[in-house]
Design an enzyme around this catalytic site. Structure first.
Site, mmCIF file in Angstrom:
data_model
loop_
_atom_site.group_PDB
_atom_site.id
_atom_site.type_symbol
_atom_site.label_atom_id
_atom_site.label_comp_id
_atom_site.label_asym_id
_atom_site.label_seq_id
_atom_site.Cartn_x
_atom_site.Cartn_y
_atom_site.Cartn_z
ATOM 1 N N CYS A 443 36.766 35.170 34.863
ATOM 2 C CA CYS A 443 35.405 35.394 34.358
ATOM 3 C C CYS A 443 35.212 36.826 33.864
ATOM 4 O O CYS A 443 34.441 37.052 32.924
ATOM 5 C CB CYS A 443 34.381 35.062 35.437
ATOM 6 S SG CYS A 443 34.543 36.025 36.946
ATOM 7 N N HIS A 585 31.160 36.691 40.536
ATOM 8 C CA HIS A 585 31.218 36.156 39.174
ATOM 9 C C HIS A 585 30.668 37.169 38.183
ATOM 10 O O HIS A 585 29.622 37.785 38.418
ATOM 11 C CB HIS A 585 30.415 34.858 39.078
ATOM 12 C CG HIS A 585 30.428 34.249 37.709
ATOM 13 N ND1 HIS A 585 31.573 33.722 37.151
ATOM 14 C CD2 HIS A 585 29.449 34.102 36.785
ATOM 15 C CE1 HIS A 585 31.292 33.261 35.943
ATOM 16 N NE2 HIS A 585 30.012 33.490 35.693
#
Length: 708
Positions: A443, A585
């Protein structure tokens, strides 16, 4: 021919094997064992296999559990020879076809004038089947199933058709429901002149096997009320010359053969949206269908209505286009938690691959002691301003598909991390949007490329450059990392010292993370990425790690500014990119295009043209505290004033009228990479085409007017 000489037919490919074979010669499938005939054990009245089998002759008159088919029931000499006399065997796959078929139903091979396996009596009788008496078993063939449909009830769990006498499903033991009516599609002879009875038999079999794990729709409607209007689709496809129909015949037939029950329900729901039939949508929802499913090219070709259907359309798209407000309310409720994502990189794979090649070509390694990789192009991704021209419902659909709503909510509402300044978000048009990306360990790399080129790091090009830069410049980055970790620990009152071997082990672990696709990355990797991009990276993130109970576990340490301190300032750009961090994330934070600004900041002189979009990124948090600058050396460390001075050297900074220190991110559509601009335009065209229609029809009248 004796009974020992009769071959057995494979239940998968229909190839007829010799009696001694225990597996099919063609597909290697196991030879079927004896078929269960009755619910209760019974004794055979005679050992003569040549006698006709009669369901009523079973002990106690019990009904069959599994309906015997032509290959599983005991063979009768007379009917077997007649069956072979009426059908012709394909020379390619040996499938037995009905006499009036001119092509093989399985492989579509042309029928020969005389098949090698055809008997002399049947070679000349292909125009009309020979009449023969139907034995008691023939009522269970696909040809005669329609006449006995009322004798069965369909299980709502596994879709198996049970006999009317059964109290529970033979396959899964599910109790018999009160309503025993089953939904069947395309079973009547009049449904289509193209699909013959073998096609329908195979289609029904694929429905039972392909949807065994899905719940069949427990609707109370009759078959005629909810079945797909195949005749309308067939007649719509019949418009055109005979040659065109012959060319499309094979393709359409292949598409239909691949269709399963859920596929027909989905097409029925699409037509239902266009025509305002809510029952079709309810039937599709009840079957467990995905509301966010998109129309494929084959499905659009089968529907054959270009003015209404297009590739990529969902039920929501169609409801917006045809102004079905009641249906739209139902559909949006269903997809609110699981909206299908559609970012620009997904719309045009060809352009995306070209952009990836451009990125790989623009990566170079600098010669000298600091042999770090770097990008030669300055690209900044922004959302197009044309989004504001779309209708509100289409805008909402677009943002649901391109944004990560959960990340946006966490950074805006749960903690005031982004868009906390009304001056920046509203008056200066610097609102940040969190783009959706993959949730794996890639990510960080995805968000960096999304903030610059608008695509993923699918081929791990950026990860490879990250690993090679860390490996080739290990001494430079190791020194910075070691000094920063020591200072950070001491700033929290942790006074300790590690042996050099321990430092080396930790550094080796950081190097290994960079080389493993899918592995999570750390602060050091962001610092290296700032050098590869040759521009600062600003991370806005949550401050604490929390458990699933909401308990604070520790500091995240990601928020702050990462400067390419090991490059010369003249070699770097001052326009930063912004990333968001939420509980493991990373997300790209991008702005929307604006008209540019002249002199909005105090003491700032912005000589820009109207095409330049300027986004003001705050260098302080919501409490007006300066963001940390990561990986500073001992000489660069100092008080807040010294760090602010350092930020002004590496960034284009100014102070707004509200007194907020900001960095200016500049981007220009005209100066942006043409491939990125083209990709965004194609992505936006997808939403421009789903504007609500002004008329109550599907837009066909408008097309006719234009043609005139």
């Amino acid at each position: 021919m004796s009974e020992r000489g009769i071959k057995w037919a494979c239940e998968y490919c229909t190839y007829e094997n010799w009696p001694s074979a225990i597996k099919c010669t063609m597909c290697r499938a196991q030879r079927p064992s004896g078929t269960i005939i009755t619910e209760d054990p019974f004794k055979s009245g005679s050992s003569d296999v040549g006698r006709d089998w009669d369901p009523s002759s079973t002990e106690g008159g019990s009904s069959p559990l599994i309906c015997p088919d032509s290959s599983a029931r005991p063979r009768v000499k007379s009917s077997y020879s007649m069956e072979n006399a009426n059908k012709w065997s394909c020379h390619m796959c040996t499938y037995l076809n009905w006499p009036r078929a001119i092509r093989c139903t399985q492989c579509l091979s042309q029928r020969r004038t005389r098949s090698p396996t055809e008997s002399p009596q049947s070679s000349g009788s292909g125009s009309r089947p020979v009449a023969f008496s139907v034995d008691p078993c023939e009522e269970y063939n696909d040809r005669n199933k329609l006449n006995t449909r009322t004798q069965h009830w369909t299980c709502s769990i596994c879709t198996y058709e049970n006999w009317a006498k059964a109290k529970k499903c033979v396959v899964c033991d599910h109790p018999r429901p009160n309503n025993i009516e089953a939904i069947e599609f395309a079973e009547t002879e009049e449904a289509s002149s193209i699909i013959n009875e073998q096609d329908r038999a195979r289609w029904r079999g694929s429905c039972s096997s392909g949807n065994s794990q899905r719940r069949s729709p427990p609707t109370m409607k009759r078959d005629s009320e909810v079945k797909m209007d195949f005749q309308r689709i067939e007649l719509a496809g019949a418009v055109g010359s005979k040659e065109e129909l012959e060319v499309d015949f094979k393709k359409l037939k292949q598409i239909k053969n691949r269709m399963k029950k859920t596929d027909w329900l989905f097409l029925n729901a699409c037509v239902g949206v266009v025509e305002g039939d809510l029952a079709a949508i309810e039937a599709y929802k009840s079957s467990g269908g995905d509301i966010a499913r998109q129309l494929t090219a084959d499905e659009v070709r089968l529907l054959n209505r270009p003015s209404a259907f297009d590739v990529g359309y969902t039920l929501v798209h169609l409801a917006i286009r045809f102004q079905r407000q009641d249906m739209l309310a139902i559909l949006l409720t269903e997809v609110s938690q699981q909206a299908a994502k559609c970012i620009p990189a997904m719309v045009c794979p060809e352009l995306t691959e070209q952009i990836r090649r451009e990125i790989a070509a623009s990566l170079h390694q600098r010669k000298g002691d600091f042999a770090c990789y770097f990008l030669t192009d300055l690209v900044t991704f922004t959302l197009p301003a044309d989004i504001e021209d779309l209708p509100p419902t289409v805008q909402e659909k677009l943002f649901d598909e391109v944004l990560d709503r959960d990340v946006q909510k966490e950074l805006e509402e749960e903690s005031p991390i982004i868009n906390w300044s009304l001056e920046l978000a509203t008056r200066l048009d610097s609102r940040l949007y969190a783009l959706w990306n993959r949730t794996a360990g890639d990510c960080l790399l995805d968000s960096v490329l999304q903030a610059t080129w608008g695509i993923y790091d699918k081929d791990s090009v950026l990860r490879k450059a990250l690993h090679d830069s860390l490996h080739d410049c290990s001494h430079w980055f190791y020194t910075r990392w070691k000094d920063w970790e020591s200072w950070y620990s001491q700033s929290f009152g942790l006074h300790f010292s590690l042996r050099e071997e321990q430092w080396q082990e930790d550094w080796a672990f950081i190097l290994s993370l960079a080389s493993q696709p899918g592995a999570s990355l750390e602060q050091t990797h962001i610092f290296v990425l700032a050098h590869i991009l040759r521009r600062p990276i600003i991370v806005y993130g949550v401050k604490y790690y929390k458990s699933f109970r909401g308990e604070t576990l520790g500091y995240t340490r990601f928020q702050g500014v990462y400067l390419p301190l090991l490059w010369e300032q003249s070699f770097c750009w001052k326009s930063p990119i912004a990333l968001g961090y939420t509980r493991g994330h990373f997300s790209a934070l991008v702005a929307m295009e604006n008209d540019g600004y002249g002199n909005r900041g105090a003491g700032a002189n912005l000589n820009t043209d109207d095409d330049v979009t300027i986004t003001f990124l705050p260098l302080v948090d919501s409490e007006r505290k300066l963001l940390h600058v990561h990986f500073l050396s001992a000489q660069e460390l100092g008080n807040e004033e010294q760090q602010e001075k350092l930020l002004r050297e590496w960034l284009d900074c100014c102070v707004t009228e509200g007194g907020v220190l900001v960095a200016m991110q500049k981007s220009s559509r005209r100066r942006n990479h043409p491939l990125v601009t083209q990709m965004v335009e194609k992505w936006l065209d997808r939403y421009r085409q789903i504007r609500p229609c002004t008329s109550l029809s599907d837009g066909e009248e408008d097309e006719d007017d234009e043609d005139e």
